[in-house]
Enzyme design. Structure first.
Site, mmCIF file in Angstrom:
data_model
loop_
_atom_site.group_PDB
_atom_site.id
_atom_site.type_symbol
_atom_site.label_atom_id
_atom_site.label_comp_id
_atom_site.label_asym_id
_atom_site.label_seq_id
_atom_site.Cartn_x
_atom_site.Cartn_y
_atom_site.Cartn_z
ATOM 1 N N HIS A 47 -16.545 -8.511 -31.911
ATOM 2 C CA HIS A 47 -16.730 -7.152 -31.422
ATOM 3 C C HIS A 47 -15.465 -6.610 -30.768
ATOM 4 O O HIS A 47 -15.156 -5.425 -30.884
ATOM 5 C CB HIS A 47 -17.893 -7.122 -30.413
ATOM 6 C CG HIS A 47 -18.366 -5.755 -30.073
ATOM 7 N ND1 HIS A 47 -19.073 -4.975 -30.958
ATOM 8 C CD2 HIS A 47 -18.234 -5.015 -28.948
ATOM 9 C CE1 HIS A 47 -19.362 -3.815 -30.386
ATOM 10 N NE2 HIS A 47 -18.864 -3.823 -29.167
ATOM 11 N N HIS A 94 -23.973 0.722 -31.945
ATOM 12 C CA HIS A 94 -24.707 0.048 -30.873
ATOM 13 C C HIS A 94 -25.970 -0.546 -31.497
ATOM 14 O O HIS A 94 -27.090 -0.277 -31.056
ATOM 15 C CB HIS A 94 -25.026 1.009 -29.725
ATOM 16 C CG HIS A 94 -24.596 0.475 -28.397
ATOM 17 N ND1 HIS A 94 -25.331 0.598 -27.246
ATOM 18 C CD2 HIS A 94 -23.488 -0.226 -28.033
ATOM 19 C CE1 HIS A 94 -24.695 0.023 -26.243
ATOM 20 N NE2 HIS A 94 -23.575 -0.476 -26.695
#
Length: 743
Positions: A47, A94
């Site tokens: 990430h 998200h």
């Protein structure tokens, strides 16, 4: 509190590999502390580090004459739009948090992307989103869908940014792992742009905004693993947002940027203080000395590990020009926000973190970050077996549709085609009064106040196409985004992307990713829309399935003259309707194939860049010459659904149509074909001769379909609906499902 002993086993529990742990020991020339291990685990997670994707992302076109910063250099892309102004925009995912807690997961996704915009010094003027869920027949899908939409609406509405567009797609592949991609767009003057940099030995480092709590710890590593039965236990990794605090933070941030007191500023998103301290220092070729005892906390007994890894929302890290500390504090105090000096800039290149008088962290900033010492991998790739099997499918083996009208109703009311008004009516699309065209048309259009210009913007991707042909499917996503900008009267400027894929360690998934990146690069070069940055989201899969590869494209275009703004819907009766472009009866990956035959097979539609670019240039010419009154591209659902939408997208002025569509081979294939590079336009009858002469001169294929009329929608005399009935079908489909009233 007694800290655990750092071992290889503990490092593996943190998501690091044996090789990565050994590399850390070599960098430090010692075993890391527990807090250092935590920092490495988040900073070297996929990430934050993009370790499995950065090598391929560097092949994308990342420069252009209007780009003011290169891709990945700042919090968001920045493109010159003239008059001393620039547009800042970016998209991020998200996904994992929203699968666990849809309301807060989606809400904080919006908050994070807005902070990326205003830390550039830009005031956000619009938000968009791309949402993907499983079948709406599933109760959990409806729960996730409802929660995510409410979270997006509540955050954006409370913050005061109009949510002007996006897309919603439903498919079983997203059942366990929904995709929530949020995009934001802002405007900034060239001389007010801020940077995410830290430099100047002795300059104070300040933390501003909310207090720090335990929410979101290890959110970055959580986003770098597959969804599983353990996911529910990750609920603490989902942050909690406060849009009212964010609004205050926006105003305070823009005020201090305006005064010129900052060296640099960065949002604390993934990995919190760890990420902002490291990235800002590495960019400025400097270091930081931080005292965690000075960080405002909202929970007792927090450890250095927890403070460094917290992803509490609405926080920024600022490096301030020495001597202006009190000025900055005064501004943040005025807005009732925390503002504390927690350290200073150093010249040793290291991040030195102290807590309770003890040094907890001493790491070279370079070794933590993307583009620095973080690991970079090219994974094994292998074409999936299903690709060849799907390509062999014989579409002529499908039984012919006996009742085209019934098939049309099923497709037109399917959740992927039907109106998404149930979603966007929960969003305030008009706040700030800049919005000219809101949700529902090909692109949203937002006025640039003080000029005669506007920005057109949209989000696009068809995951089924990418699943069947990752390279061409991604090219189509870029092409359709550009086509939608053009149909609104704009010239495409640049692209941001959110690349949603499965586990990159699986060779078939990595092959999909590799091919998609190639397709993205090909298309962006062809359309001269450089990639300004974006986000990669891997591990979007569960024990049951991986999501369709979904490279979501966010595009912004410039409308030079407000008079050129064009909408998708018919304007009045008696206008002539034309199809620009040619049909090839391509139904691979189509909504028709899925809804009527429950199949996702074949190849994606084909795309010819020369044909597509020519069509887009002609559409812009026609708009500038005031020849066309509406323009709507043909995509999911084919020409028949696009025509129906042209009739009813303006709910206050429903306009019917009487058309004849020329069948090529099979009527059902022609009606629902999703062949690319096609646009439906309407013109005033008095422009017919000049319109056709221009198309003939430019050798643009076109076909006269019919004309608009008041009350009926009639196609080839096989489809016949009263326009009010057609509108009711379109706008009531999703509300019926969500209200439990579906038959």
């Amino acid at each position: 509190m007694q800290q655990p002993k750092v071992t290889l086993e503990l490092a593996v529990e943190h998501g690091l590999t044996k090789e990565e742990y050994n590399k850390i020991v070599k960098i430090l020339d010692r075993v890391p502390t527990f807090t250092e291990l935590g920092i490495f685990s988040v900073m070297w997670s996929e990430h934050c580090s993009y370790k499995n994707s950065i090598a391929l992302l560097k092949t994308l076109p990342r420069e252009g004459e209007k780009l003011l910063v290169g891709a990945g250099e700042e919090n968001a892309g920045l493109v010159d739009i003239g008059d001393g102004l620039a547009v800042a925009f970016k998209i991020e995912s998200h996904n994992h948090p929203s699968a666990v807690e849809p309301y807060q997961g989606a809400a904080t996704g919006v908050g994070g992307i807005l902070r990326d915009i205003f830390t550039m010094g830009a005031r956000p003027i619009a938000a968009l989103n791309s949402l993907r869920f499983g079948s709406l027949k599933n109760a959990r899908t409806r729960y996730l869908f409802e929660g995510a939409v409410k979270g997006i609406g509540d955050y954006g509405n409370s913050f005061g940014v109009p949510t002007v567009g996006g897309e919603v797609f439903f498919d079983e592949s997203y059942q366990d792992n929904p995709l929530i991609n949020a995009m934001a767009v802002g405007i900034v003057k060239h001389d007010k742009v801020a940077s995410a940099i830290s430099k100047g030995t002795g300059n104070p480092v300040m933390i501003v905004g909310s207090s720090t709590g335990r929410d979101g710890i290890h959110g970055a590593t959580f986003a770098s693993e597959e969804i599983s039965e353990k996911t529910e236990s990750k609920r603490p990794s989902v942050q909690v947002g406060d849009p009212f605090t964010e609004k205050l933070l926006l105003e305070a941030t823009l005020e201090i940027i305006k005064h010129g007191w900052l060296v640099g500023i960065q949002d604390m998103g993934a990995a919190g203080i760890s990420c902002s301290t490291c990235e800002m220092s590495e960019k400025g070729n400097s270091g930081m000395r931080i005292d965690l005892n000075k960080v405002p906390l909202r929970e007792n007994g927090m450890t250095a590990y927890e403070i460094m890894l917290s992803e509490s929302q609405e926080r920024m890290l600022c490096t301030v020009k020495k001597g202006f500390e009190d000025d900055v504090k005064r501004i943040f105090n005025k807005w009732d926000l925390n503002c504390e000096i927690i350290g200073e800039v150093t010249d040793n290149g290291n991040i030195n973190i102290f807590y309770n008088g003890q040094e907890e962290v001493n790491i070279p900033a370079f070794d933590l970050v993307l583009g620095g010492g973080a690991p970079v991998y090219l994974r094994e790739s292998k074409e999936p077996k299903y690709i060849d099997e799907k390509r062999k499918f014989d579409f002529n083996s499908l039984p012919k549709i006996e009742n085209i009208s019934d098939a049309f109703v099923k497709i037109f009311t399917s959740p992927n085609i039907a109106s998404k008004k149930w979603v966007y009516q929960q969003y305030d699309s008009m706040v700030r009064t800049n919005t000219i065209i809101g949700p529902g048309c090909d692109s949203a259009v937002v006025m640039i106040k003080g000029t005669n210009k506007a920005l057109a913007m949209n989000i696009d991707c068809n995951g089924r196409y990418v699943y069947l042909n990752p390279r061409v499917g991604t090219q189509i996503a870029v092409a359709e985004a550009a086509r939608n900008i053009v149909c609104s009267g704009g010239k495409p400027l640049a692209v941001t992307n959110c690349l949603n894929f499965g586990n990159p360690y699986k060779p078939e998934n990595y092959w999909q990713f590799k091919e998609a990146v190639k397709g993205l690069g090909d298309a962006c070069r062809e359309f001269n829309t450089p990639v300004t940055g974006g986000n990669v989201s891997f591990y979007n899969e569960s024990p049951n399935t991986a999501v369709y590869p979904t490279p979501t494209i966010g595009m912004v275009g410039l409308i030079e003259n407000l008079d050129n703004i064009t909408t998708s819907f018919f304007k009045g009766s008696g206008d002539l309707i034309y199809l620009l472009g040619s049909d090839k009866e391509e139904i691979g990956g189509s909504e028709f194939l899925k809804v009527i035959h429950n199949l996702v097979t074949g190849n994606s539609p084909s795309l010819d860049f020369t044909v597509e670019k020519k069509l887009q240039n002609i559409i812009l010419q026609l708009i500038k010459k005031r020849f066309i009154k509406s323009a709507h591209d043909i995509s999911e659902g084919g020409i028949i659904c696009a025509l129906a939408e042209c009739c009813i997208l303006d709910e206050n002025n429903l306009i019917g149509a009487y058309v004849n569509i020329r069948t090529i081979n099979r009527e059902d294939f022609t009606f629902f074909s999703e062949s690319q590079s096609r646009v439906i336009v309407s013109i005033d009858n008095e422009n017919k001769k000049e319109f056709e002469n221009l198309l003939n001169k430019l050798a643009q294929p076109y076909y006269y379909l019919g004309e608009t009329r008041k009350k009926e929608f009639i196609v080839n005399d096989v489809i016949n609906f009263n326009i009010d009935e057609l509108s009711s079908l379109y706008y009531s489909a999703i509300p019926k499902i969500m209200n439990g009233k579906e038959n």
